[in-house]
Design a protein around this motif. Structure first.
Motif, PDB file in Angstrom:
ATOM      1  N   HIS A   2       0.834  -1.195   0.000  1.00 31.60           N
ATOM      2  CA  HIS A   2       0.000   0.000   0.000  1.00 31.60           C
ATOM      3  C   HIS A   2       0.875   1.253   0.000  1.00 31.60           C
ATOM      4  O   HIS A   2       1.690   1.441   0.891  1.00 31.60           O
ATOM      5  CB  HIS A   2      -0.909   0.016   1.230  1.00 31.60           C
ATOM      6  CG  HIS A   2      -2.097  -0.867   1.090  1.00 31.60           C
ATOM      7  ND1 HIS A   2      -2.030  -2.231   1.240  1.00 31.60           N
ATOM      8  CD2 HIS A   2      -3.390  -0.585   0.810  1.00 31.60           C
ATOM      9  CE1 HIS A   2      -3.233  -2.743   1.067  1.00 31.60           C
ATOM     10  NE2 HIS A   2      -4.080  -1.774   0.814  1.00 31.60           N
ATOM     11  N   VAL A  50      -8.679 -12.277   0.108  1.00 28.80           N
ATOM     12  CA  VAL A  50      -7.622 -11.312  -0.220  1.00 28.80           C
ATOM     13  C   VAL A  50      -7.630 -10.162   0.779  1.00 28.80           C
ATOM     14  O   VAL A  50      -6.570  -9.688   1.210  1.00 28.80           O
ATOM     15  CB  VAL A  50      -7.797 -10.796  -1.659  1.00 28.80           C
ATOM     16  CG1 VAL A  50      -6.834  -9.647  -1.939  1.00 28.80           C
ATOM     17  CG2 VAL A  50      -7.566 -11.924  -2.656  1.00 28.80           C
ATOM     18  N   GLN A  54      -4.395  -9.254   2.963  1.00 32.95           N
ATOM     19  CA  GLN A  54      -3.732  -7.960   2.824  1.00 32.95           C
ATOM     20  C   GLN A  54      -3.702  -7.162   4.117  1.00 32.95           C
ATOM     21  O   GLN A  54      -2.890  -6.245   4.260  1.00 32.95           O
ATOM     22  CB  GLN A  54      -4.421  -7.133   1.733  1.00 32.95           C
ATOM     23  CG  GLN A  54      -4.132  -7.603   0.327  1.00 32.95           C
ATOM     24  CD  GLN A  54      -4.568  -6.595  -0.712  1.00 32.95           C
ATOM     25  OE1 GLN A  54      -5.017  -5.506  -0.393  1.00 32.95           O
ATOM     26  NE2 GLN A  54      -4.433  -6.959  -1.974  1.00 32.95           N
ATOM     27  N   THR A  57       0.100  -6.741   7.357  1.00 26.68           N
ATOM     28  CA  THR A  57       1.149  -5.950   6.730  1.00 26.68           C
ATOM     29  C   THR A  57       2.335  -5.796   7.668  1.00 26.68           C
ATOM     30  O   THR A  57       2.214  -5.969   8.878  1.00 26.68           O
ATOM     31  CB  THR A  57       0.631  -4.549   6.350  1.00 26.68           C
ATOM     32  OG1 THR A  57       0.256  -3.853   7.545  1.00 26.68           O
ATOM     33  CG2 THR A  57      -0.571  -4.648   5.418  1.00 26.68           C
ATOM     34  N   HIS A  67       2.839  -6.802   1.926  1.00 26.57           N
ATOM     35  CA  HIS A  67       1.823  -7.788   2.256  1.00 26.57           C
ATOM     36  C   HIS A  67       1.551  -8.611   1.000  1.00 26.57           C
ATOM     37  O   HIS A  67       2.017  -8.275  -0.092  1.00 26.57           O
ATOM     38  CB  HIS A  67       0.533  -7.115   2.741  1.00 26.57           C
ATOM     39  CG  HIS A  67      -0.020  -6.113   1.782  1.00 26.57           C
ATOM     40  ND1 HIS A  67      -0.630  -6.461   0.594  1.00 26.57           N
ATOM     41  CD2 HIS A  67      -0.030  -4.765   1.812  1.00 26.57           C
ATOM     42  CE1 HIS A  67      -1.000  -5.364  -0.052  1.00 26.57           C
ATOM     43  NE2 HIS A  67      -0.648  -4.322   0.668  1.00 26.57           N
ATOM     44  N   LEU A  69      -0.399  -9.820  -2.211  1.00 30.84           N
ATOM     45  CA  LEU A  69      -1.242  -9.071  -3.143  1.00 30.84           C
ATOM     46  C   LEU A  69      -2.524  -9.816  -3.483  1.00 30.84           C
ATOM     47  O   LEU A  69      -3.606  -9.256  -3.454  1.00 30.84           O
ATOM     48  CB  LEU A  69      -0.464  -8.773  -4.433  1.00 30.84           C
ATOM     49  CG  LEU A  69       0.830  -7.970  -4.299  1.00 30.84           C
ATOM     50  CD1 LEU A  69       1.362  -7.608  -5.679  1.00 30.84           C
ATOM     51  CD2 LEU A  69       0.619  -6.719  -3.472  1.00 30.84           C
ATOM     52  N   LEU A  87     -10.118  -6.802  -6.341  1.00 35.56           N
ATOM     53  CA  LEU A  87      -9.010  -6.096  -5.692  1.00 35.56           C
ATOM     54  C   LEU A  87      -9.332  -4.621  -5.505  1.00 35.56           C
ATOM     55  O   LEU A  87      -8.963  -4.019  -4.485  1.00 35.56           O
ATOM     56  CB  LEU A  87      -7.741  -6.258  -6.525  1.00 35.56           C
ATOM     57  CG  LEU A  87      -6.817  -7.441  -6.213  1.00 35.56           C
ATOM     58  CD1 LEU A  87      -6.189  -7.310  -4.845  1.00 35.56           C
ATOM     59  CD2 LEU A  87      -7.559  -8.767  -6.315  1.00 35.56           C
ATOM     60  N   GLN A  94     -10.402  -0.838   2.357  1.00 41.69           N
ATOM     61  CA  GLN A  94      -9.254  -0.642   3.236  1.00 41.69           C
ATOM     62  C   GLN A  94      -8.909   0.841   3.386  1.00 41.69           C
ATOM     63  O   GLN A  94      -8.546   1.292   4.472  1.00 41.69           O
ATOM     64  CB  GLN A  94      -8.056  -1.408   2.697  1.00 41.69           C
ATOM     65  CG  GLN A  94      -8.187  -2.913   2.843  1.00 41.69           C
ATOM     66  CD  GLN A  94      -7.049  -3.663   2.190  1.00 41.69           C
ATOM     67  OE1 GLN A  94      -6.347  -3.116   1.339  1.00 41.69           O
ATOM     68  NE2 GLN A  94      -6.861  -4.918   2.561  1.00 41.69           N
ATOM     69  N   ASN A 109      -2.711   2.601  -5.786  1.00 43.17           N
ATOM     70  CA  ASN A 109      -2.768   1.245  -5.259  1.00 43.17           C
ATOM     71  C   ASN A 109      -3.588   0.318  -6.147  1.00 43.17           C
ATOM     72  O   ASN A 109      -3.239  -0.852  -6.325  1.00 43.17           O
ATOM     73  CB  ASN A 109      -3.315   1.265  -3.834  1.00 43.17           C
ATOM     74  CG  ASN A 109      -2.312   1.826  -2.845  1.00 43.17           C
ATOM     75  OD1 ASN A 109      -1.155   1.475  -2.858  1.00 43.17           O
ATOM     76  ND2 ASN A 109      -2.765   2.727  -1.983  1.00 43.17           N
ATOM     77  N   ILE A 113      -1.768  -2.892  -7.658  1.00 44.59           N
ATOM     78  CA  ILE A 113      -2.210  -4.189  -7.153  1.00 44.59           C
ATOM     79  C   ILE A 113      -3.338  -4.776  -8.010  1.00 44.59           C
ATOM     80  O   ILE A 113      -3.306  -5.952  -8.372  1.00 44.59           O
ATOM     81  CB  ILE A 113      -2.668  -4.057  -5.690  1.00 44.59           C
ATOM     82  CG1 ILE A 113      -1.514  -3.543  -4.828  1.00 44.59           C
ATOM     83  CG2 ILE A 113      -3.171  -5.398  -5.156  1.00 44.59           C
ATOM     84  CD1 ILE A 113      -1.895  -3.246  -3.386  1.00 44.59           C
ATOM     85  N   GLU A 190       3.762 -15.704  -1.411  1.00 44.65           N
ATOM     86  CA  GLU A 190       2.513 -15.635  -2.176  1.00 44.65           C
ATOM     87  C   GLU A 190       2.375 -16.828  -3.107  1.00 44.65           C
ATOM     88  O   GLU A 190       1.271 -17.337  -3.325  1.00 44.65           O
ATOM     89  CB  GLU A 190       2.456 -14.320  -2.971  1.00 44.65           C
ATOM     90  CG  GLU A 190       1.223 -14.180  -3.823  1.00 44.65           C
ATOM     91  CD  GLU A 190       0.604 -12.793  -3.726  1.00 44.65           C
ATOM     92  OE1 GLU A 190      -0.406 -12.564  -4.390  1.00 44.65           O
ATOM     93  OE2 GLU A 190       1.119 -11.948  -2.976  1.00 44.65           O
TER      94      GLU A 190
END
Length: 230
Positions: A2, A50, A54, A57, A67, A69, A87, A94, A109, A113, A190
């Protein structure tokens, strides 16, 4: 990864906001071809997964955080257009509810992402799926590689944005080294998580995984041909 408010200059933030808005608009159109009665519930579950991933972090230095993705994971499960929407919704919630990333950096972001992470990861998945055997067992492997590639790709894209218009007093070489070094490690994690998640779904319900459908369709065509020749 982020990006916080004020980390990039206003022109760069506005440019990424335009890119993000265009990407979401295209995703809204493309998702119509991906979503059906099977994938719509899975898209919601993917977004929740997700979101939770996320939220874990940790600082990687140079004023940013690292974090998972989840872009490649979402793309393989529900399709790349739907993944971009998932996403984008996660990042919006968030930013509003947890001030994670900030509203002025929301476009940045989403670009990094929701667009770069999703589409680079899915492109790597498709490329590897073409060279691997057309079996269901190859799907988690290709997904893992796509997930690994997507993370440093997003970090590299961020470094490029900072080089074009960074507003924080951080040397570019230090930022690039820190971001790429840490996100290669994050990419390994990941890849493992993506492989396990995709492998579990493919093993139980392969018809739910968007990236596995070409393999299933090929099997069905082969079964039909075999039935006609019997």
């Amino acid at each position: 990864m982020h990006v916080p408010d004020g980390f990039l200059t206003a022109p760069i933030s506005l440019a990424t906001a335009a890119v993000a808005a265009s990407g979401v608009a295209l995703a809204l159109r493309g998702a119509r071809r991906e979503l059906d009665d099977r994938t719509a519930p899975l898209a919601g579950l993917t977004a929740v997964f997700v979101f939770a991933a996320q939220m874990v972090t940790f600082p990687v230095g140079a004023g940013t955080s690292g974090h998972l993705l989840g872009g490649a994971l979402a793309a393989v499960l529900v399709g790349p257009y739907t993944a971009t929407l998932c996403l984008s919704v996660v990042l919006l919630v968030q930013a509003i509810a947890f001030a994670d990333g900030g509203l002025t950096a929301l476009g940045t972001n989403i670009t990094l992402i929701g667009i770069v992470g999703v589409w680079v990861g899915y492109a790597a998945f498709l490329a590897l799926r073409r060279v691997l055997p057309r079996t269901l067992a190859a799907i988690p492997v290709a997904a893992a590689v796509g997930a690994f590639v997507s993370v440093p790709a997003a970090a590299l894209a961020f470094t490029g944005l900072y080089a074009a218009g960074g507003a924080a007093p951080i040397p570019l070489d230090r930022l690039a080294t820190t971001m790429l070094g840490w996100h290669v490690l994050i990419g390994l994690g990941e890849a493992v998580i993506t492989s396990l998640a995709v492998g579990s779904i493919v093993a139980a319900r392969p018809d739910l995984a968007y990236g596995a459908r070409p393999v299933l369709n090929g099997r069905q065509e082969l079964e039909i041909r075999d039935g006609l020749t019997v």
